[in-house]
Design a protein around this motif. Structure first.
Motif, PDB file in Angstrom:
ATOM      1  N   ASN A  98     -28.068 -38.995 -33.668  1.00  0.00           N
ATOM      2  CA  ASN A  98     -26.809 -38.888 -34.403  1.00  0.00           C
ATOM      3  C   ASN A  98     -25.698 -39.650 -33.690  1.00  0.00           C
ATOM      4  OD1 ASN A  98     -25.299 -37.700 -36.650  1.00  0.00           O
ATOM      5  ND2 ASN A  98     -24.258 -36.506 -35.095  1.00  0.00           N
ATOM      6  N   ASN A  99     -25.682 -39.583 -32.358  1.00  0.00           N
ATOM      7  CA  ASN A  99     -24.683 -40.342 -31.599  1.00  0.00           C
ATOM      8  C   ASN A  99     -24.852 -41.843 -31.810  1.00  0.00           C
ATOM      9  OD1 ASN A  99     -23.502 -38.033 -30.532  1.00  0.00           O
ATOM     10  ND2 ASN A  99     -24.705 -38.083 -28.656  1.00  0.00           N
ATOM     11  N   LEU A 100     -26.084 -42.307 -31.730  1.00  0.00           N
ATOM     12  CA  LEU A 100     -26.331 -43.741 -31.902  1.00  0.00           C
ATOM     13  C   LEU A 100     -26.000 -44.192 -33.320  1.00  0.00           C
ATOM     14  CD1 LEU A 100     -29.698 -44.113 -29.942  1.00  0.00           C
ATOM     15  CD2 LEU A 100     -27.454 -44.928 -29.234  1.00  0.00           C
ATOM     16  N   ALA A 101     -26.297 -43.356 -34.310  1.00  0.00           N
ATOM     17  CA  ALA A 101     -26.020 -43.723 -35.699  1.00  0.00           C
ATOM     18  C   ALA A 101     -24.527 -43.835 -35.970  1.00  0.00           C
ATOM     19  CB  ALA A 101     -26.644 -42.698 -36.651  1.00  0.00           C
ATOM     20  N   ASN A 102     -23.702 -43.123 -35.171  1.00  0.00           N
ATOM     21  CA  ASN A 102     -22.251 -43.132 -35.379  1.00  0.00           C
ATOM     22  C   ASN A 102     -21.509 -43.910 -34.294  1.00  0.00           C
ATOM     23  OD1 ASN A 102     -21.513 -41.170 -37.735  1.00  0.00           O
ATOM     24  ND2 ASN A 102     -23.124 -40.123 -36.582  1.00  0.00           N
ATOM     25  N   SER A 103     -22.215 -44.792 -33.616  1.00  0.00           N
ATOM     26  CA  SER A 103     -21.565 -45.554 -32.545  1.00  0.00           C
ATOM     27  C   SER A 103     -20.478 -46.485 -33.082  1.00  0.00           C
ATOM     28  CB  SER A 103     -22.609 -46.361 -31.764  1.00  0.00           C
ATOM     29  OG  SER A 103     -23.298 -47.258 -32.628  1.00  0.00           O
ATOM     30  N   ALA A 104     -20.528 -46.816 -34.373  1.00  0.00           N
ATOM     31  CA  ALA A 104     -19.506 -47.677 -34.968  1.00  0.00           C
ATOM     32  C   ALA A 104     -18.601 -46.920 -35.929  1.00  0.00           C
ATOM     33  CB  ALA A 104     -20.175 -48.839 -35.709  1.00  0.00           C
ATOM     34  N   THR A 105     -18.633 -45.576 -35.910  1.00  0.00           N
ATOM     35  CA  THR A 105     -17.813 -44.761 -36.792  1.00  0.00           C
ATOM     36  C   THR A 105     -16.476 -44.471 -36.135  1.00  0.00           C
ATOM     37  OG1 THR A 105     -19.778 -43.713 -37.750  1.00  0.00           O
ATOM     38  CG2 THR A 105     -17.665 -42.591 -38.071  1.00  0.00           C
TER      39      THR A 105
ATOM     40  N   SER B 212     -18.852 -38.125 -29.544  1.00  0.00           N
ATOM     41  CA  SER B 212     -20.264 -37.912 -29.236  1.00  0.00           C
ATOM     42  C   SER B 212     -20.507 -36.477 -28.784  1.00  0.00           C
ATOM     43  CB  SER B 212     -20.718 -38.892 -28.146  1.00  0.00           C
ATOM     44  OG  SER B 212     -19.984 -38.677 -26.946  1.00  0.00           O
ATOM     45  N   SER B 213     -21.742 -36.029 -28.940  1.00  0.00           N
ATOM     46  CA  SER B 213     -22.166 -34.695 -28.512  1.00  0.00           C
ATOM     47  C   SER B 213     -23.216 -34.838 -27.428  1.00  0.00           C
ATOM     48  CB  SER B 213     -22.737 -33.894 -29.685  1.00  0.00           C
ATOM     49  OG  SER B 213     -21.764 -33.695 -30.687  1.00  0.00           O
ATOM     50  N   GLU B 214     -23.263 -33.844 -26.568  1.00  0.00           N
ATOM     51  CA  GLU B 214     -24.276 -33.835 -25.517  1.00  0.00           C
ATOM     52  C   GLU B 214     -24.636 -32.391 -25.195  1.00  0.00           C
ATOM     53  OE1 GLU B 214     -21.086 -34.376 -21.842  1.00  0.00           O
ATOM     54  OE2 GLU B 214     -22.396 -36.028 -22.421  1.00  0.00           O
ATOM     55  N   ALA B 215     -25.862 -32.197 -24.720  1.00  0.00           N
ATOM     56  CA  ALA B 215     -26.324 -30.856 -24.381  1.00  0.00           C
ATOM     57  C   ALA B 215     -27.265 -30.952 -23.193  1.00  0.00           C
ATOM     58  CB  ALA B 215     -27.035 -30.206 -25.568  1.00  0.00           C
ATOM     59  N   ASN B 216     -27.308 -29.888 -22.392  1.00  0.00           N
ATOM     60  CA  ASN B 216     -28.174 -29.823 -21.224  1.00  0.00           C
ATOM     61  C   ASN B 216     -29.236 -28.759 -21.419  1.00  0.00           C
ATOM     62  OD1 ASN B 216     -26.639 -31.772 -19.750  1.00  0.00           O
ATOM     63  ND2 ASN B 216     -25.130 -30.186 -19.284  1.00  0.00           N
ATOM     64  N   PHE B 217     -30.333 -28.912 -20.680  1.00  0.00           N
ATOM     65  CA  PHE B 217     -31.427 -27.957 -20.769  1.00  0.00           C
ATOM     66  C   PHE B 217     -31.213 -26.800 -19.793  1.00  0.00           C
ATOM     67  CE2 PHE B 217     -33.538 -31.413 -22.923  1.00  0.00           C
ATOM     68  CZ  PHE B 217     -34.349 -30.751 -23.831  1.00  0.00           C
ATOM     69  N   HIS B 218     -31.706 -25.620 -20.203  1.00  0.00           N
ATOM     70  CA  HIS B 218     -31.674 -24.433 -19.361  1.00  0.00           C
ATOM     71  C   HIS B 218     -33.085 -23.859 -19.292  1.00  0.00           C
ATOM     72  CE1 HIS B 218     -27.301 -24.532 -19.505  1.00  0.00           C
ATOM     73  NE2 HIS B 218     -27.391 -24.673 -20.816  1.00  0.00           N
ATOM     74  N   GLU B 219     -33.429 -23.342 -18.118  1.00  0.00           N
ATOM     75  CA  GLU B 219     -34.758 -22.755 -17.938  1.00  0.00           C
ATOM     76  C   GLU B 219     -34.839 -21.416 -18.658  1.00  0.00           C
ATOM     77  OE1 GLU B 219     -37.910 -22.065 -14.278  1.00  0.00           O
ATOM     78  OE2 GLU B 219     -35.774 -21.858 -13.909  1.00  0.00           O
ATOM     79  N   LEU B 220     -35.970 -21.194 -19.349  1.00  0.00           N
ATOM     80  CA  LEU B 220     -36.198 -19.914 -20.004  1.00  0.00           C
ATOM     81  C   LEU B 220     -36.691 -18.883 -18.989  1.00  0.00           C
ATOM     82  CD1 LEU B 220     -37.930 -21.161 -23.285  1.00  0.00           C
ATOM     83  CD2 LEU B 220     -35.578 -20.380 -23.018  1.00  0.00           C
ATOM     84  N   LEU B 221     -36.921 -17.658 -19.441  1.00  0.00           N
ATOM     85  CA  LEU B 221     -37.384 -16.590 -18.551  1.00  0.00           C
ATOM     86  C   LEU B 221     -38.691 -16.984 -17.872  1.00  0.00           C
ATOM     87  CD1 LEU B 221     -36.655 -13.428 -20.720  1.00  0.00           C
ATOM     88  CD2 LEU B 221     -35.314 -14.293 -18.787  1.00  0.00           C
ATOM     89  N   TYR B 222     -38.881 -16.513 -16.668  1.00  0.00           N
ATOM     90  CA  TYR B 222     -40.104 -16.801 -15.921  1.00  0.00           C
ATOM     91  C   TYR B 222     -40.581 -15.528 -15.228  1.00  0.00           C
ATOM     92  CZ  TYR B 222     -36.939 -16.973 -11.904  1.00  0.00           C
ATOM     93  OH  TYR B 222     -36.006 -16.655 -10.963  1.00  0.00           O
TER      94      TYR B 222
END
Length: 278
Positions: A24-31, A36-46
């Motif tokens: 979605n970010n790349l598709a709107n690079s000229a909008t 832009s949006s960004e997200a990070n990963f989090h570890e699940l329960l272990y």
């Protein structure tokens, strides 16, 4: 083996969501006005499995094994930095140069008209009843003034000019001048906003459930606040998408996806070997 497959599949599903964000970010690079949006990963329960207490052997590795179940993608956050300004030379192009300041638009909804917010300042005029013109965006939604009403003026316009404080000055052919305060709102807590499209934001439906009031999220730039409005005419704000970063992230996510897919394949092969033991 089943657990290895479950862990890999959980992570692959989340990686697919990150693919969608990057795409979605790349598709709107000229909008114009896109954030832009960004997200990070989090570890699940272990689960932690410690070594037997009677095992006193010296090891360099941790005392035990930790079994995880994969990773989850955290909430997507928007990057609110101001994009570069592009000179257009067009009188109805406006660019807000302060972060979190947004133009107000009037959009029809199921429960009547609602105010939505955008950074895309490429506006146009549309004829309305009475021989007047109405200022609209590219989708035809009216641009609101500081009172929340559509901006209209006579159709014999000679030129447009932007004055300090977000005041649109319209000069007619007969020399009459009309000054209109454009509606501008600051999003104090922008990550609580809902995204209607690539450039349109609105208040979420569950504001009360979030434990905040609309006044905690939005500040109307009226009265003394209008001195804080920073706007330039005949310019547009470009998207703040960092194309190089997005492509690098895309490659990294693709490699992670392939690694987890390989894990599923190896686990399946090992299960096949076990089942074939006689």
């Amino acid at each position: 083996m089943i657990r290895s497959m479950t862990t890999a599949v959980n992570t692959m599903n989340q990686l697919q969501n990150q693919f969608d964000i990057i795409g979605n970010n790349l598709a709107n690079s000229a909008t114009n006005g896109y954030k832009s949006s960004e997200a990070n990963f989090h570890e699940l329960l272990y689960q932690q499995f410690n070594n037997d207490k009677a095992d006193t052997a010296q090891r360099q590795s941790p005392a035990g094994i930790r079994y995880g179940v994969g990773a989850a993608l955290g909430p997507a956050k928007m990057n609110w930095t101001v994009g570069s300004l592009q000179m257009t030379g067009r009188e109805l192009d406006f660019a807000l140069t302060e972060p979190k300041q947004y133009f107000n638009l009037i959009m029809p909804g199921e429960d009547g008209e609602q105010t939505v917010y955008t950074r895309a300042g490429n506006f146009y005029v549309s004829p309305v009843e009475g021989g007047n013109l109405m200022l609209v965006n590219g989708d035809g939604y009216p641009v609101a003034n500081s009172a929340g009403q559509p901006i209209t003026f006579a159709d014999n316009v000679k030129n447009y000019n932007m004055l300090p404080g977000g005041v649109l000055e319209v000069t007619n052919n007969d020399g009459n001048v009309q000054q209109i305060q454009m509606g501008v709102t600051t999003l104090e807590r922008p990550n609580l906003m809902s995204r209607l499209s690539s450039t349109l934001l609105t208040l979420p439906d569950n504001v009360a459930e979030l434990g905040v009031a609309a006044g905690d999220i939005l500040t109307e730039m009226n009265g003394a606040n209008r001195n804080r409005i920073s706007m330039e005419n005949q310019k547009l704000e470009a998207s703040n998408v960092n194309y190089e970063k997005e492509m690098t992230d895309l490659i990294n996510v693709q490699r992670s996806y392939q690694f987890n897919a390989r894990t599923v394949t190896l686990a399946d092969q090992m299960l096949g070997l076990i089942n074939n033991i006689r």
